[in-house]
Design a protein around this motif. Sequence first.
Motif, PDB file in Angstrom:
ATOM      1  N   ALA A  66      -4.828  18.148 -14.414  1.00 51.98           N
ATOM      2  CA  ALA A  66      -4.503  17.161 -13.379  1.00 51.98           C
ATOM      3  C   ALA A  66      -3.136  16.544 -13.630  1.00 51.98           C
ATOM      4  O   ALA A  66      -2.352  16.349 -12.695  1.00 51.98           O
ATOM      5  CB  ALA A  66      -5.581  16.082 -13.324  1.00 51.98           C
ATOM      6  N   LEU A  67      -2.826  16.240 -14.895  1.00 47.98           N
ATOM      7  CA  LEU A  67      -1.515  15.665 -15.205  1.00 47.98           C
ATOM      8  C   LEU A  67      -0.385  16.639 -14.904  1.00 47.98           C
ATOM      9  O   LEU A  67       0.695  16.231 -14.457  1.00 47.98           O
ATOM     10  CB  LEU A  67      -1.458  15.222 -16.668  1.00 47.98           C
ATOM     11  N   LYS A  68      -0.624  17.917 -15.094  1.00 48.63           N
ATOM     12  CA  LYS A  68       0.382  18.925 -14.765  1.00 48.63           C
ATOM     13  C   LYS A  68       0.681  18.890 -13.258  1.00 48.63           C
ATOM     14  O   LYS A  68       1.846  18.886 -12.841  1.00 48.63           O
ATOM     15  CB  LYS A  68      -0.103  20.312 -15.182  1.00 48.63           C
ATOM     16  N   VAL A  69      -0.365  18.825 -12.450  1.00 47.01           N
ATOM     17  CA  VAL A  69      -0.199  18.770 -10.994  1.00 47.01           C
ATOM     18  C   VAL A  69       0.487  17.471 -10.586  1.00 47.01           C
ATOM     19  O   VAL A  69       1.403  17.474  -9.746  1.00 47.01           O
ATOM     20  CB  VAL A  69      -1.563  18.915 -10.281  1.00 47.01           C
ATOM     21  N   LEU A  70       0.070  16.351 -11.179  1.00 44.21           N
ATOM     22  CA  LEU A  70       0.673  15.059 -10.841  1.00 44.21           C
ATOM     23  C   LEU A  70       2.161  15.033 -11.199  1.00 44.21           C
ATOM     24  O   LEU A  70       2.966  14.460 -10.459  1.00 44.21           O
ATOM     25  CB  LEU A  70      -0.074  13.919 -11.545  1.00 44.21           C
ATOM     26  N   ALA A  71       2.526  15.664 -12.298  1.00 44.71           N
ATOM     27  CA  ALA A  71       3.942  15.746 -12.682  1.00 44.71           C
ATOM     28  C   ALA A  71       4.706  16.633 -11.697  1.00 44.71           C
ATOM     29  O   ALA A  71       5.835  16.301 -11.302  1.00 44.71           O
ATOM     30  CB  ALA A  71       4.077  16.276 -14.105  1.00 44.71           C
ATOM     31  N   GLU A  72       4.097  17.755 -11.297  1.00 45.44           N
ATOM     32  CA  GLU A  72       4.737  18.649 -10.320  1.00 45.44           C
ATOM     33  C   GLU A  72       4.942  17.952  -8.980  1.00 45.44           C
ATOM     34  O   GLU A  72       5.937  18.189  -8.291  1.00 45.44           O
ATOM     35  CB  GLU A  72       3.897  19.912 -10.130  1.00 45.44           C
ATOM     36  N   LYS A  73       3.999  17.084  -8.608  1.00 42.68           N
ATOM     37  CA  LYS A  73       4.097  16.332  -7.349  1.00 42.68           C
ATOM     38  C   LYS A  73       4.982  15.088  -7.490  1.00 42.68           C
ATOM     39  O   LYS A  73       5.125  14.321  -6.544  1.00 42.68           O
ATOM     40  CB  LYS A  73       2.701  15.901  -6.874  1.00 42.68           C
ATOM     41  N   GLU A  74       5.538  14.900  -8.686  1.00 41.10           N
ATOM     42  CA  GLU A  74       6.407  13.768  -8.994  1.00 41.10           C
ATOM     43  C   GLU A  74       5.705  12.420  -8.810  1.00 41.10           C
ATOM     44  O   GLU A  74       6.306  11.429  -8.384  1.00 41.10           O
ATOM     45  CB  GLU A  74       7.698  13.831  -8.176  1.00 41.10           C
ATOM     46  N   LEU A  75       4.431  12.375  -9.155  1.00 38.23           N
ATOM     47  CA  LEU A  75       3.662  11.140  -9.100  1.00 38.23           C
ATOM     48  C   LEU A  75       3.575  10.485 -10.475  1.00 38.23           C
ATOM     49  O   LEU A  75       3.359   9.282 -10.590  1.00 38.23           O
ATOM     50  CB  LEU A  75       2.252  11.417  -8.558  1.00 38.23           C
ATOM     51  N   LYS A  91       4.170   7.723 -17.122  1.00 39.82           N
ATOM     52  CA  LYS A  91       4.676   6.631 -16.291  1.00 39.82           C
ATOM     53  C   LYS A  91       4.463   7.005 -14.833  1.00 39.82           C
ATOM     54  O   LYS A  91       4.797   8.114 -14.413  1.00 39.82           O
ATOM     55  CB  LYS A  91       6.159   6.395 -16.568  1.00 39.82           C
ATOM     56  N   LEU A  92       3.921   6.070 -14.083  1.00 42.20           N
ATOM     57  CA  LEU A  92       3.737   6.284 -12.651  1.00 42.20           C
ATOM     58  C   LEU A  92       5.079   6.163 -11.941  1.00 42.20           C
ATOM     59  O   LEU A  92       5.915   5.350 -12.325  1.00 42.20           O
ATOM     60  CB  LEU A  92       2.760   5.247 -12.089  1.00 42.20           C
ATOM     61  N   THR A  93       5.261   6.945 -10.906  1.00 46.95           N
ATOM     62  CA  THR A  93       6.487   6.862 -10.112  1.00 46.95           C
ATOM     63  C   THR A  93       6.229   6.034  -8.860  1.00 46.95           C
ATOM     64  O   THR A  93       5.071   5.785  -8.491  1.00 46.95           O
ATOM     65  CB  THR A  93       6.973   8.262  -9.690  1.00 46.95           C
ATOM     66  N   ALA A  94       7.300   5.646  -8.210  1.00 49.60           N
ATOM     67  CA  ALA A  94       7.180   4.882  -6.969  1.00 49.60           C
ATOM     68  C   ALA A  94       6.450   5.696  -5.900  1.00 49.60           C
ATOM     69  O   ALA A  94       5.760   5.143  -5.040  1.00 49.60           O
ATOM     70  CB  ALA A  94       8.558   4.466  -6.473  1.00 49.60           C
ATOM     71  N   LYS A  95       6.591   7.007  -5.983  1.00 52.23           N
ATOM     72  CA  LYS A  95       5.937   7.905  -5.023  1.00 52.23           C
ATOM     73  C   LYS A  95       4.411   7.786  -5.094  1.00 52.23           C
ATOM     74  O   LYS A  95       3.717   8.075  -4.118  1.00 52.23           O
ATOM     75  CB  LYS A  95       6.380   9.341  -5.324  1.00 52.23           C
ATOM     76  N   PRO A  98       1.664   4.394  -2.803  1.00 51.95           N
ATOM     77  CA  PRO A  98       0.743   4.361  -1.660  1.00 51.95           C
ATOM     78  C   PRO A  98      -0.630   4.979  -1.980  1.00 51.95           C
ATOM     79  O   PRO A  98      -1.652   4.533  -1.461  1.00 51.95           O
ATOM     80  CB  PRO A  98       1.456   5.145  -0.562  1.00 51.95           C
ATOM     81  N   ILE A  99      -0.643   5.964  -2.851  1.00 53.08           N
ATOM     82  CA  ILE A  99      -1.912   6.597  -3.245  1.00 53.08           C
ATOM     83  C   ILE A  99      -2.738   5.612  -4.053  1.00 53.08           C
ATOM     84  O   ILE A  99      -3.946   5.454  -3.830  1.00 53.08           O
ATOM     85  CB  ILE A  99      -1.660   7.893  -4.046  1.00 53.08           C
ATOM     86  N   ILE A 100      -2.077   4.930  -4.981  1.00 54.52           N
ATOM     87  CA  ILE A 100      -2.760   3.937  -5.812  1.00 54.52           C
ATOM     88  C   ILE A 100      -3.295   2.807  -4.948  1.00 54.52           C
ATOM     89  O   ILE A 100      -4.440   2.362  -5.123  1.00 54.52           O
ATOM     90  CB  ILE A 100      -1.810   3.414  -6.912  1.00 54.52           C
TER      91      ILE A 100
END
Length: 149
Positions: A66-75, A91-95, A98-100
Amino acid sequence: MQVSFIETISLVKRLYDQSMLPACTAFSITRMELDILVFLANNPQHRTATDIIEHRRLTKSHVSSALKVLAEKELVIKYYEKDNRKTVYLKLTAKAAPIIACGRDCQKQFAETIFSNFSIQEKEQFAKLSSKLIQNIQLSLTGGNTHAV
């Protein structure tokens, strides 16, 4: 009809899963991905995959995927701190904001649903009893005394 404690846990989990589904659908992410984002946002002191695994009781392989996918999605951004080149921090990104926000709204709606006909006193009593229950479970799992304090 009286429902057993185990059945209650199962029903709560089922409702929580159902409650989080709108966020997953709206943002085309998996429940694991959403859980990780919301966990990191709600627990800023926990910033590693190990923290997620230990505190959410998730499997290492699922968290890693899941972290690999989240990094690829720049989240999520993975990084190292100056003093520690062994541990990967998250670290969470600004992107991800809205999901959070949507995930937190789903959590809030879930809580409002399950406590909808509870008085303030009943909510306080539930919190105290839950705390004792958790303490007993943690003590038992660590080999300590299982009697409530």
